[in-house]
Design an enzyme around this catalytic site. Structure first.
Site, PDB file in Angstrom:
ATOM      1  NE  ARG A   1       0.947  10.567  10.307  1.00 27.37           N
ATOM      2  CZ  ARG A   1       0.544   9.580   9.514  1.00 27.37           C
ATOM      3  NH1 ARG A   1      -0.640   9.031   9.703  1.00 27.37           N
ATOM      4  NH2 ARG A   1       1.309   9.144   8.534  1.00 27.37           N
TER       5      ARG A   1
ATOM      6  CB  CYS B   1      -4.379  10.769  12.128  1.00 29.01           C
ATOM      7  SG  CYS B   1      -2.771  10.029  12.163  1.00 29.01           S
TER       8      CYS B   1
ATOM      9  NE  ARG C   1      -6.649   4.334   6.264  1.00 29.41           N
ATOM     10  CZ  ARG C   1      -5.648   4.719   7.045  1.00 29.41           C
ATOM     11  NH1 ARG C   1      -5.811   4.804   8.337  1.00 29.41           N
ATOM     12  NH2 ARG C   1      -4.476   5.033   6.535  1.00 29.41           N
TER      13      ARG C   1
ATOM     14  CG  ASP D   1       3.746   1.586   9.384  1.00 29.29           C
ATOM     15  OD1 ASP D   1       3.349   2.447  10.194  1.00 29.29           O
ATOM     16  OD2 ASP D   1       3.982   1.841   8.190  1.00 29.29           O
TER      17      ASP D   1
ATOM     18  CE  LYS E   1      -1.498   1.622   4.108  1.00 27.82           C
ATOM     19  NZ  LYS E   1      -1.345   3.029   4.487  1.00 27.82           N
ATOM     20  CG  ASN E   2       2.341   2.743   3.537  1.00 27.84           C
ATOM     21  OD1 ASN E   2       1.169   3.038   3.296  1.00 27.84           O
ATOM     22  ND2 ASN E   2       2.799   2.564   4.763  1.00 27.84           N
TER      23      ASN E   2
HETATM   24  N1  EPU Z   1       7.460  14.656  10.473  1.00 30.12           N
HETATM   25  C1  EPU Z   1       7.763  15.974  10.716  1.00 30.12           C
HETATM   26  N2  EPU Z   1       7.545  16.879   9.716  1.00 30.12           N
HETATM   27  C2  EPU Z   1       7.058  16.521   8.504  1.00 30.12           C
HETATM   28  C3  EPU Z   1       6.765  15.168   8.254  1.00 30.12           C
HETATM   29  C4  EPU Z   1       6.987  14.250   9.269  1.00 30.12           C
HETATM   30  O1  EPU Z   1       8.197  16.337  11.805  1.00 30.12           O
HETATM   31  O2  EPU Z   1       6.895  17.375   7.634  1.00 30.12           O
HETATM   32  C5  EPU Z   1       7.689  13.654  11.528  1.00 30.12           C
HETATM   33  C6  EPU Z   1       6.430  12.866  11.888  1.00 30.12           C
HETATM   34  O3  EPU Z   1       5.640  13.543  12.841  1.00 30.12           O
HETATM   35  C7  EPU Z   1       7.017  11.575  12.394  1.00 30.12           C
HETATM   36  C8  EPU Z   1       8.227  11.371  11.508  1.00 30.12           C
HETATM   37  O4  EPU Z   1       8.545  12.669  11.000  1.00 30.12           O
HETATM   38  O5  EPU Z   1       7.452  11.750  13.720  1.00 30.12           O
HETATM   39  C9  EPU Z   1       8.044  10.408  10.371  1.00 30.12           C
HETATM   40  O6  EPU Z   1       6.845  10.717   9.639  1.00 30.12           O
HETATM   41  P1  EPU Z   1       6.733  10.452   8.084  1.00 30.12           P
HETATM   42  O7  EPU Z   1       6.556  11.750   7.376  1.00 30.12           O
HETATM   43  O8  EPU Z   1       7.847   9.587   7.639  1.00 30.12           O
HETATM   44  O9  EPU Z   1       5.345   9.668   7.978  1.00 30.12           O
HETATM   45  P2  EPU Z   1       4.439   9.635   6.681  1.00 30.12           P
HETATM   46  O10 EPU Z   1       5.289   9.748   5.477  1.00 30.12           O
HETATM   47  O11 EPU Z   1       3.315  10.583   6.840  1.00 30.12           O
HETATM   48  C10 EPU Z   1       4.556   7.065   6.206  1.00 30.12           C
HETATM   49  C11 EPU Z   1       3.588   5.911   6.157  1.00 30.12           C
HETATM   50  C12 EPU Z   1       3.148   5.555   7.578  1.00 30.12           C
HETATM   51  C13 EPU Z   1       4.390   5.202   8.392  1.00 30.12           C
HETATM   52  C14 EPU Z   1       5.380   6.362   8.368  1.00 30.12           C
HETATM   53  C15 EPU Z   1       6.681   6.074   9.078  1.00 30.12           C
HETATM   54  C16 EPU Z   1       2.454   6.112   4.031  1.00 30.12           C
HETATM   55  C17 EPU Z   1       1.201   6.372   3.297  1.00 30.12           C
HETATM   56  N3  EPU Z   1       2.434   6.268   5.351  1.00 30.12           N
HETATM   57  O12 EPU Z   1       3.836   8.164   6.776  1.00 30.12           O
HETATM   58  O13 EPU Z   1       2.322   4.412   7.450  1.00 30.12           O
HETATM   59  O14 EPU Z   1       4.022   4.920   9.718  1.00 30.12           O
HETATM   60  O15 EPU Z   1       5.687   6.712   6.997  1.00 30.12           O
HETATM   61  O16 EPU Z   1       7.288   4.950   8.522  1.00 30.12           O
HETATM   62  O17 EPU Z   1       3.459   5.736   3.447  1.00 30.12           O
HETATM   63  C18 EPU Z   1       0.567   2.955   8.014  1.00 30.12           C
HETATM   64  O18 EPU Z   1       0.728   2.386   6.929  1.00 30.12           O
HETATM   65  O19 EPU Z   1      -0.133   2.472   8.930  1.00 30.12           O
HETATM   66  C19 EPU Z   1       1.225   4.242   8.262  1.00 30.12           C
HETATM   67  C20 EPU Z   1       0.818   5.083   9.196  1.00 30.12           C
END
Ligand code: EPU
Length: 422
Positions: free
Chosen positions: A122, A117, A401, A309, A22-23
């Site tokens: 986030r 969320c 999801r 995850d 998915k991701n």
């Molecule tokens: N963060 C910041 N600033 C930003 C973005 C992120 O401080 O602009 C922080 C976040 O708060 C967190 C860390 O950086 O502490 C990592 O967040 P990241 O941006 O990597 O998360 P994401 O890209 O929004 C993806 C996956 C998540 C998974 C995370 C971490 C997808 C669609 N989602 O989210 O997957 O937990 O990376 O590996 O790829 C799931 O599948 O259940 C899921 C939540």
């Protein structure tokens, strides 16, 4: 709303085939906005999240269909709309991954600002800083929408490190946008997750010039235009990890096909210490477990560390270990909504800040519980399969999801999970 009724106490035995990730699929599908040529994407799992993104891409002018081999075809026909509204982002946070592609190709992106969320606050500040570094001329917040506008993007050095490491979708956004920027972009402190490698490989298959994806420094030489391609998504390492725990927690034996064990080394390392046997086969893995589980310590980290995850699922397993384990969450320090629910099933979990002490118990007992997010719901299903008696997991729309046909896959190997209307 659907819920699962699970009868616990059966051993799982048999074979399961892992679906596409998915991701990986979500940012790759969004990246199809970068070209007007047709993209064929194979192994896109048919989940609530991918369906949401299909709807959003359709409102953004893409024609999308699945062929008889189940491959997804995406072809942009109209580039006039640049808006991902509140409704689409509210339903799925990952809608944010259209931001970079829209800006790079259409020079304007209006994307509703995602809120927090169930797994915590986030922010998307790193995505926006990255776009600023690429020379975006205007970035503002208007009525809850991020409005980014620039007649062109300019290659530059972009640093994506934050307090919790890099950002996966932030890296996806900047990587995608930089493919059409003028000149060379170097992303420093890029996310190294296999899903980012997959996105980089997909973009290269469209004619992008990307090197270093999979390392913290990615170099992108911008091109004028991208082509179409035919591309297969990697298997879902989180689904695979979840089913590895399913084998372990039920003292069963599962062979998982279409599984890339090289993406799961940190998980296999912890499972081995717990006493779970993991045999690596070609494109598959066989997992079995003895009755006694050892306690271990787990700290979630960016890839190649232990993935956040899979934190909830391993917590469910460690509830039954012979001793105390410590789980520390270093990516989303509030991602612990499953604790209260597992405790309702007889677990002994105590949270101290971003750390949870898991005191092993002899057995879990079935109870009505509530799913709060995708991976927390998976943990409750795992716990339900080993618990004494009946467990009711409410709000399983969370699990839909991210897991394709989870109850069918588990029932085929011996679980008793029934989907009913609440
Ligand atoms: N963060 C910041 N600033 C930003 C973005 C992120 O401080 O602009 C922080 C976040 O708060 C967190 C860390 O950086 O502490 C990592 O967040 P990241 O941006 O990597 O998360 P994401 O890209 O929004 C993806 C996956 C998540 C998974 C995370 C971490 C997808 C669609 N989602 O989210 O997957 O937990 O990376 O590996 O790829 C799931 O599948 O259940 C899921 C939540």
């Amino acid at each position: 709303m659907d819920m699962f009724i699970i009868q616990g106490g059966t051993r799982l035995r048999g074979d399961i085939t892992i679906s596409g990730a998915k991701n990986a699929a979500l940012p790759i599908m969004a990246a199809c906005l970068l070209t007007r040529h047709e993209c064929v994407i194979r192994s896109v799992p048919d989940l609530a999240d991918t369906q949401h993104l299909i709807k959003l891409l359709e409102t953004l002018g893409a024609k999308i269909w699945r062929d008889e081999s189940d491959a997804l075809h995406i072809k942009v026909e109209d580039e006039s709309c640049c808006l991902a509204d509140y409704e689409s982002v509210r339903r799925m946070r990952a809608s944010i991954c259209v931001l970079g592609p829209l800006l790079a190709r259409r020079h304007l992106a209006e994307v509703s600002m995602p809120g927090g969320c169930a797994i915590g606050d986030r922010p998307i500040n790193l995505h926006l800083r990255g776009l600023e570094a690429l020379g975006t001329q205007k970035i503002s917040l208007e009525s809850g929408n991020i409005v980014a506008e620039s007649p062109y993007l300019k290659g530059s050095e972009v640093f994506l490190g934050g307090p919790f490491g890099s950002t996966v979708l932030g890296t996806a956004n900047i990587l995608s946008a930089a493919t059409l920027a003028r000149g060379r972009t170097v992303i420093e402190s890029a996310a190294c997750e296999p899903e980012i490698v997959d996105l980089g490989n997909f973009l290269n298959s469209l004619g992008a010039k990307i090197t270093g994806h999979g390392t913290p420094r990615i170099t992108i030489d911008g091109v004028e235009e991208l082509q179409g391609s035919d591309y297969e998504i990697i298997p879902d390492r989180i689904e695979a990890g979840t089913f590895m725990v399913a084998a372990a927690i039920t003292n069963g034996e599962l062979t998982l096909h279409n599984c890339r064990t090289e993406h799961l080394m940190a998980v296999i390392d912890r499972l081995n210490l717990i006493g779970v046997e993991v045999e690596r086969l070609t494109n598959a893995v066989r997992v079995s477990s003895a009755r006694r589980l050892n306690p271990v310590d787990i700290t979630t980290q960016p890839y190649p560390g232990f993935p956040t995850d899979l934190q909830a699922q391993l917590m469910a397993l460690l509830c039954l270990a012979d001793g105390n384990s410590i789980i520390t969450e270093k990516i989303f320090p509030d991602r612990f909504m499953h604790i209260a629910e597992l405790n309702r099933m007889g677990a002994r979990l105590r949270k101290e800040g971003p750390t949870v002490v898991v005191q092993g118990v002899r057995e879990l007992i079935g109870a009505p519980v509530m799913a709060s997010d995708l991976r927390a719901s998976a943990a409750l299903v795992l716990a339900g399969m080993v618990a004494q008696g009946q467990t009711e997991v409410r709000r399983v729309y969370h699990i839909d999801r991210g897991y394709y046909g989870i109850e069918d896959k588990l029932n085929k190997v011996g679980a008793h999970i029934e989907r009913v209307k609440e």
